[in-house]
Scaffold this motif. Structure first.
Motif, PDB file in Angstrom:
ATOM      1  N   VAL A 148      36.134  41.636  34.694  1.00 25.06           N
ATOM      2  CA  VAL A 148      36.974  41.056  35.741  1.00 25.06           C
ATOM      3  C   VAL A 148      37.736  39.873  35.143  1.00 25.06           C
ATOM      4  O   VAL A 148      37.172  38.797  34.937  1.00 25.06           O
ATOM      5  N   LEU A 149      39.003  40.093  34.860  1.00 23.33           N
ATOM      6  CA  LEU A 149      39.878  39.044  34.325  1.00 23.33           C
ATOM      7  C   LEU A 149      40.981  38.809  35.353  1.00 23.33           C
ATOM      8  O   LEU A 149      42.150  39.119  35.123  1.00 23.33           O
ATOM      9  N   GLN A 150      40.575  38.262  36.510  1.00 22.05           N
ATOM     10  CA  GLN A 150      41.484  38.257  37.644  1.00 22.05           C
ATOM     11  C   GLN A 150      42.694  37.355  37.476  1.00 22.05           C
ATOM     12  O   GLN A 150      43.720  37.580  38.123  1.00 22.05           O
ATOM     13  N   LEU A 151      42.618  36.327  36.603  1.00 27.59           N
ATOM     14  CA  LEU A 151      43.801  35.487  36.410  1.00 27.59           C
ATOM     15  C   LEU A 151      44.968  36.288  35.850  1.00 27.59           C
ATOM     16  O   LEU A 151      46.133  35.952  36.081  1.00 27.59           O
ATOM     17  N   ARG A 152      44.679  37.362  35.137  1.00 26.12           N
ATOM     18  CA  ARG A 152      45.754  38.200  34.605  1.00 26.12           C
ATOM     19  C   ARG A 152      46.505  38.936  35.718  1.00 26.12           C
ATOM     20  O   ARG A 152      47.580  39.500  35.458  1.00 26.12           O
ATOM     21  N   THR A 153      45.953  38.943  36.914  1.00 23.84           N
ATOM     22  CA  THR A 153      46.621  39.620  38.030  1.00 23.84           C
ATOM     23  C   THR A 153      47.287  38.639  38.989  1.00 23.84           C
ATOM     24  O   THR A 153      47.907  39.062  39.958  1.00 23.84           O
ATOM     25  N   HIS A 154      47.155  37.339  38.723  1.00 21.44           N
ATOM     26  CA  HIS A 154      47.751  36.329  39.609  1.00 21.44           C
ATOM     27  C   HIS A 154      49.273  36.333  39.414  1.00 21.44           C
ATOM     28  O   HIS A 154      49.761  36.262  38.277  1.00 21.44           O
ATOM     29  N   GLY A 194      34.988  27.946  31.824  1.00 19.65           N
ATOM     30  CA  GLY A 194      36.204  27.931  31.027  1.00 19.65           C
ATOM     31  C   GLY A 194      36.687  29.269  30.528  1.00 19.65           C
ATOM     32  O   GLY A 194      37.856  29.417  30.162  1.00 19.65           O
ATOM     33  N   ILE A 195      35.814  30.287  30.553  1.00 22.18           N
ATOM     34  CA  ILE A 195      36.137  31.539  29.872  1.00 22.18           C
ATOM     35  C   ILE A 195      37.389  32.199  30.426  1.00 22.18           C
ATOM     36  O   ILE A 195      38.206  32.758  29.690  1.00 22.18           O
ATOM     37  N   HIS A 196      37.606  32.142  31.764  1.00 24.02           N
ATOM     38  CA  HIS A 196      38.773  32.821  32.316  1.00 24.02           C
ATOM     39  C   HIS A 196      40.068  32.096  31.951  1.00 24.02           C
ATOM     40  O   HIS A 196      41.117  32.729  31.811  1.00 24.02           O
ATOM     41  N   PHE A 197      39.993  30.765  31.747  1.00 22.14           N
ATOM     42  CA  PHE A 197      41.177  30.042  31.303  1.00 22.14           C
ATOM     43  C   PHE A 197      41.472  30.321  29.834  1.00 22.14           C
ATOM     44  O   PHE A 197      42.630  30.487  29.440  1.00 22.14           O
ATOM     45  N   PHE A 198      40.427  30.379  29.007  1.00 17.72           N
ATOM     46  CA  PHE A 198      40.632  30.724  27.602  1.00 17.72           C
ATOM     47  C   PHE A 198      41.227  32.127  27.483  1.00 17.72           C
ATOM     48  O   PHE A 198      42.133  32.364  26.672  1.00 17.72           O
TER      49      PHE A 198
END
Length: 304
Positions: free
Chosen positions: A128-134, A189-193
Motif C-alpha cells: 500500500v503506497l497510497q501517496l502515489r495515488t494522491h 517516514g517510509i511512505h514519504f521516502f
C-alpha cells in the motif's frame, strides 16, 4: 472475491475494511489478538473472527481446500510491522495474494525470500503506497518529469517536515520498539521516502543528523533532488501555530521554497489502491524495495 484480514483491531484496518466493501467484495475472516472489533458490524458482521493465529491459519487452510467461491483470494495485512513477513507468507501458502501495509518488511533481505515464495506459489505480494495515488502528488510527479526531460541533471531543493505527536503510550507499544516497528524512520517516514524516491529518483547519498527514539533528521541526495528531512513524534516539536489551533500533526513539503499543498484528500486513498490492485495495476516488491533499503540504512546509521 473473498478477503481475510490480520490486525483488524488496529488503527489502519478500517481503511482496508472500507476499501474491501466499496470495491464490492467480501470479508470472510479476521484476526487480532485484541477482541475490540465491534467495527466489523459496520462492514462485515458475518466474518469469522479469531484471536489466535493458529486457529486463523487453520481456518484459511480449510477454505483453501474448498471450492473457488469459498477460498480466500486476498489477505489484507494490517498487523504490526514485524509480523508482515510471516503474514505475507501465510497468504501465498494458501493460494492468496497479499495486500500489505507499509513497510512491506523491515529488512531488505526479507524481500529476496518473498520474491522466491512468489515464484514458487504463483501468487503476488502487493503493498500500500497510497501517496502515489494522491492527486497533488501525481501532479507534482508530472511537473518534475517534464522539468527533468529538458534538464536531466536538474536538482530540486526539498525540505520535508512530518511531526505527528504521540503520547507516552507509543513508547510502551510495539511502535516504540525499534525491533518491531523499525523506529521513526520506518514507521512514520517510509511512505514519504517512497514518495520522494518515486518522484526524484534513487538515493545517491544519505547523512543522519539526529537519531533518537522519537525524532530523526537527515540529509538525502536523490538523482534529481537534495532533501532535508525531519521526522518527529514529539508534541513539543510542533510549530506554535499548529499547537494553538489544537492540532497534533504537521506535515510540510517545500520544493525550491514553494509549499506543496496536500493536507486533504487522504481518506479514500486506500480504496483507490484496492481498485488498482484488483485491476492488476498495484505496486509490488520491486516498487517497495528502494524505500525499505533506505529506511534500513537510516535506522542502522549507515551513511553513504
Amino acid at each position: 472475491m473473498n478477503f481475510a484480514i490480520t490486525g483488524v483491531a488496529g488503527y489502519i484496518a478500517p481503511r482496508h475494511l472500507k476499501a474491501i466493501k466499496e470495491t464490492g467484495h467480501n470479508l470472510v475472516a479476521a484476526l487480532d489478538p485484541h477482541d475490540s472489533v465491534g467495527l466489523l458490524d459496520s462492514y462485515f458482521p458475518d466474518a469469522s473472527f479469531f484471536v489466535e493465529f493458529e486457529r486463523f491459519e487453520r481456518h484459511l487452510d480449510l477454505l483453501h481446500r474448498k471450492s473457488e467461491s469459498e477460498r480466500v483470494h486476498f489477505l489484507s495485512i494490517c498487523s504490526p510491522n514485524f509480523l508482515h513477513d510471516s503474514h505475507i507468507r501465510l497468504a501465498l501458502r494458501i493460494g492468496a495474494d497479499a495486500i500489505c501495509e507499509k513497510p512491506l518488511v523491515l529488512n531488505p533481505w526479507n524481500l529476496d525470500a518473498l520474491e522466491t515464495v512468489e515464484k514458487e506459489t504463483g501468487r503476488k505480494v502487493y503493498t500500500v503506497l497510497q501517496l502515489r495515488t494522491h492527486p497533488s502528488i501525481i501532479e507534482l510527479k508530472r511537473k518534475v518529469d517534464t522539468a527533468i526531460k529538458s534538464q536531466p541533471d536538474k536538482k530540486f531543493d526539498i525540505s520535508l517536515d512530518y511531526i505527528t505527536s504521540r503520547g507516552l503510550w507509543y513508547d510502551f507499544s510495539w511502535k516504540g520498539s525499534l525491533e518491531k516497528s523499525g523506529g521513526v524512520a520506518t514507521n512514520i517516514g517510509i511512505h514519504f521516502f517512497d514518495m520522494l524516491i518515486w518522484i526524484f529518483g534513487h538515493p545517491i547519498h544519505s547523512r543522519l543528523i539526529e537519531n533518537n527514539r522519537r525524532a530523526m533528521q537527515g540529509e538525502l541526495e536523490l538523482r534529481n533532488a537534495f532533501v532535508k528531512w525531519n521526522l518527529s513524534i514529539n508534541y513539543d516539536d510542533l510549530p506554535e501555530s499548529v499547537k494553538s489551533a489544537g492540532k497534533r500533526t504537521y506535515r510540510s513539503i517545500k520544493i525550491d521554497g514553494e509549499e506543496l499543498e496536500f493536507t486533504e484528500g487522504f481518506t479514500d486513498l486506500h480504496t483507490v489502491v484496492y481498485r488498482d490492485i484488483l485491476d492488476g495495476k498495484g505496486y509490488g516488491i520491486y516498487d517497495a524495495r528502494p524505500s525499505i533499503e533506505l529506511a534500513y540504512k537510516i535506522r542502522n546509521g549507515i551513511e553513504f
